[in-house]
Scaffold this motif. Structure first.
Motif, PDB file in Angstrom:
ATOM      1  N   UNK A  86       0.875  -1.188   0.000  1.00  0.00           N
ATOM      2  CA  UNK A  86       0.000   0.000   0.000  1.00  0.00           C
ATOM      3  C   UNK A  86       0.897   1.218   0.000  1.00  0.00           C
ATOM      4  N   UNK A  87       0.580   2.203  -0.822  1.00  0.00           N
ATOM      5  CA  UNK A  87       1.379   3.434  -0.773  1.00  0.00           C
ATOM      6  C   UNK A  87       0.550   4.559  -0.155  1.00  0.00           C
ATOM      7  N   UNK A  88       1.224   5.458   0.549  1.00  0.00           N
ATOM      8  CA  UNK A  88       0.553   6.514   1.312  1.00  0.00           C
ATOM      9  C   UNK A  88       1.157   7.871   1.017  1.00  0.00           C
ATOM     10  N   UNK A  89       0.317   8.909   1.144  1.00  0.00           N
ATOM     11  CA  UNK A  89       0.814  10.277   1.009  1.00  0.00           C
ATOM     12  C   UNK A  89       1.503  10.734   2.302  1.00  0.00           C
ATOM     13  N   UNK A  90       1.120  10.133   3.421  1.00  0.00           N
ATOM     14  CA  UNK A  90       1.651  10.558   4.718  1.00  0.00           C
ATOM     15  C   UNK A  90       3.107  10.097   4.882  1.00  0.00           C
ATOM     16  N   UNK A  91       3.839  10.823   5.750  1.00  0.00           N
ATOM     17  CA  UNK A  91       5.199  10.390   6.098  1.00  0.00           C
ATOM     18  C   UNK A  91       5.094   9.255   7.111  1.00  0.00           C
ATOM     19  N   UNK A  92       5.522   8.054   6.735  1.00  0.00           N
ATOM     20  CA  UNK A  92       5.536   6.961   7.704  1.00  0.00           C
ATOM     21  C   UNK A  92       6.960   6.827   8.231  1.00  0.00           C
ATOM     22  N   UNK A  93       7.397   7.845   8.977  1.00  0.00           N
ATOM     23  CA  UNK A  93       8.757   7.823   9.510  1.00  0.00           C
ATOM     24  C   UNK A  93       9.086   9.149  10.149  1.00  0.00           C
ATOM     25  N   UNK A  94      10.211   9.189  10.851  1.00  0.00           N
ATOM     26  CA  UNK A  94      10.551  10.375  11.621  1.00  0.00           C
ATOM     27  C   UNK A  94      11.495  11.338  10.932  1.00  0.00           C
ATOM     28  N   UNK A  95      12.085  10.933   9.787  1.00  0.00           N
ATOM     29  CA  UNK A  95      13.026  11.826   9.105  1.00  0.00           C
ATOM     30  C   UNK A  95      12.258  12.979   8.468  1.00  0.00           C
ATOM     31  N   UNK A  96      12.646  14.230   8.774  1.00  0.00           N
ATOM     32  CA  UNK A  96      11.943  15.353   8.152  1.00  0.00           C
ATOM     33  C   UNK A  96      11.999  15.221   6.628  1.00  0.00           C
ATOM     34  N   UNK A  97      10.884  15.455   5.990  1.00  0.00           N
ATOM     35  CA  UNK A  97      10.823  15.197   4.560  1.00  0.00           C
ATOM     36  C   UNK A  97      10.037  16.306   3.891  1.00  0.00           C
ATOM     37  N   UNK A  98      10.377  16.609   2.646  1.00  0.00           N
ATOM     38  CA  UNK A  98       9.773  17.756   1.953  1.00  0.00           C
ATOM     39  C   UNK A  98       8.413  17.429   1.345  1.00  0.00           C
ATOM     40  N   UNK A  99       7.960  16.174   1.475  1.00  0.00           N
ATOM     41  CA  UNK A  99       6.782  15.751   0.701  1.00  0.00           C
ATOM     42  C   UNK A  99       5.538  15.509   1.551  1.00  0.00           C
ATOM     43  N   UNK A 100       5.715  15.641   2.894  1.00  0.00           N
ATOM     44  CA  UNK A 100       4.663  15.213   3.822  1.00  0.00           C
ATOM     45  C   UNK A 100       3.314  15.853   3.632  1.00  0.00           C
TER      46      UNK A 100
END
Ligand code: EPU
Length: 441
Positions: free
Chosen positions: A353-367
């Motif tokens: 399954x792919x998600x738009x949400x950030x599933x992780x703690x690394x700051x990311x530009x796409x969240x």
């Protein structure tokens, strides 16, 4: 014409292959040869299409290139560097992302540059704002920017500058390095990318006569010099190709000795490989990747810039994760659109399954945006053969691994893309006992 690869899967890959120089270093060092006043020689050069493309671009600009493909030796003589015709340049539009790196060297040598619009894998928007911004800061003028080419000039020469990247972009760091080494005065880059391929490019530039220092906090300082000479260099090994074969060994339950693979650049991959349940043996000649039998384990993984887990390792490993017990989570933080390849895996029976949400703690530009950049993979799921089409280079190799893992006969279309970055992959597959054959569509 035989353009489809028929794969009879379900057999473990077992045997030995050799990996040569890194695509993402060799192509950049080839561009660096333009900066010298004498010829350069590079060794350990792989026979891949990206090298061919850059060699063609250099030749268009008057560089005499000779390439002994079997020996892996590439010689480049930039004595007669000259402007290329617009039509010839435009014919290269869409072929690769390397041409943008010719800007600085051509501006230094000729005072102007016309480079083709870029290509490369469609794994996100892949803008060039940092590149153009950096060139402007050195004093370059971007005169025309169309979908066929970009025209630049430097009427007053290029002068050293201070620049801070919003994100440690590999290409933008290389752009700055290739421009700063001959610019007048000092340049400072903050938040630079420090990938091993960049360090090897810095080694090449130092051999040529450049003055570059790298601090521990992603700061690179360059003192411009008046002239550079040619280099003689052996390219570092391709850690993406090595990891791809390692992931293929794991997914198919096999054992692959990758001659030429090197440990220091692959430590993060090796840690992950071990966490998933893979085994490896490091020797002076390379790395043997082994599926030791038993169950693979699910993991939580985030891609990141070096020294993090490379984005280019992600796609091949995801195929192995379909064979792991439990739920794996992968958060892609480098490119916004690098899970396109999972739709083919789903077609083959994988639970992803792919998600738009950030599933992780690394700051990311796409969240907070509309990008499917996280994936949950639950396994193990047996894969079944399917007819699939290669979307991009790394995604394409993952499709290959999936087809080799799956029971039955898969037909993989668009296989040619893989030649851009994987040397003789068909010969290597055969050497590892894969049952593959090129067939008519
Ligand atoms: N970015 C910008 N603006 C720019 C440049 C980059 O926003 O002007 C963003 C990109 O959109 C991306 C991020 O910065 O989200 C990182 O891009 P980067 O510039 O680091 O990547 P690149 O130089 O275009 C190289 C490799 C890629 C590899 C990345 C990350 C080459 C030719 N390509 O791309 O390799 O994934 O660094 O390590 O060196 C591959 O080999 O298949 C491949 C895609």
């Amino acid at each position: 014409m035989k353009s489809v690869l028929r794969v009879n899967g379900g057999q473990p890959l077992v045997g030995e292959i050799t990996v040569r120089g890194a695509k993402n270093f060799v192509s950049k060092a080839m561009v660096a040869s333009l900066l010298g006043t004498s010829p350069s020689v590079m060794r350990n050069v792989p026979e891949i299409n990206d090298v061919q493309i850059v060699a063609g671009l250099l030749q268009l600009h008057g560089v005499a290139v000779s390439w002994d493909q079997a020996a892996g030796v590439l010689s480049m003589d930039p004595t007669n560097v000259d402007l290329a015709g617009a039509g010839e340049i435009e014919a290269h539009a869409g072929s690769s992302r390397i041409p943008i790196l010719l800007c600085g060297p051509l501006l230094h040598r000729l005072g102007e540059a016309y480079i083709p619009d870029l290509g490369g894998c469609r794994i996100g928007d892949r803008p060039i704002n940092y590149h153009l911004d950096i060139l402007r800061k050195f004093g370059a003028e971007v005169e025309k920017y169309t979908d066929r080419g970009i025209q630049l000039s430097a009427p007053n020469g290029l002068v050293g500058t201070k620049y801070e990247l919003n994100y440690p972009s590999v290409g933008a760091t290389e752009q700055l390095l290739l421009t700063a080494v001959l610019a007048e005065g000092k340049t400072e880059l903050r938040n630079a990318a420090i990938e091993p391929e960049i360090m090897d490019l810095i080694a090449v530039l130092q051999k040529m006569g450049a003055l570059i220092s790298v601090d521990t906090d992603r700061v690179i300082r360059i003192e411009g010099v008046e002239q550079l000479q040619g280099f003689n260099h052996t390219a570092l090994s391709d850690r993406i190709e090595s990891a791809s074969w390692g992931a293929a060994a794991l997914a198919t339950g096999g054992e692959v000795m990758v001659r030429g693979a090197t440990q220091p650049e692959m430590m993060t991959f090796l840690n992950t490989f071990r966490k998933v349940g893979g085994d490896f043996d490091i020797t002076d000649d390379g790395i043997r990747f082994v599926h030791p039998g038993g169950k693979l384990r699910s993991i939580v993984l985030e891609t990141d810039v070096h020294p993090g887990f490379m984005t280019d390792w992600q796609q091949p490993l995801v195929v192995a994760l379909t064979q792991a017990e439990g739920l794996s989570i992968v958060h892609e933080t480098v490119y916004e659109n690098r899970f396109g390849f999972t739709s083919a895996l789903r077609k083959m029976g994988a639970h992803i399954q792919v998600y738009r949400e950030c599933l992780g703690g690394t700051p990311c530009r796409f969240g907070q945006r509309n990008f499917y950049h996280s994936a949950a993979i639950s396994g193990p799921t047996p894969l079944t053969a399917a007819d699939i089409a290669v979307p991009d280079l790394r995604g394409g190799f993952s499709h290959l691994i999936a087809a080799l893992t799956a029971q039955g006969t898969s037909n993989v279309q668009g296989i040619k893309i893989i030649n851009r970055g994987y040397e003789n992959f068909l010969g290597k597959l055969e050497a590892l006992g894969a049952d593959v054959e090129m067939v008519e569509p």
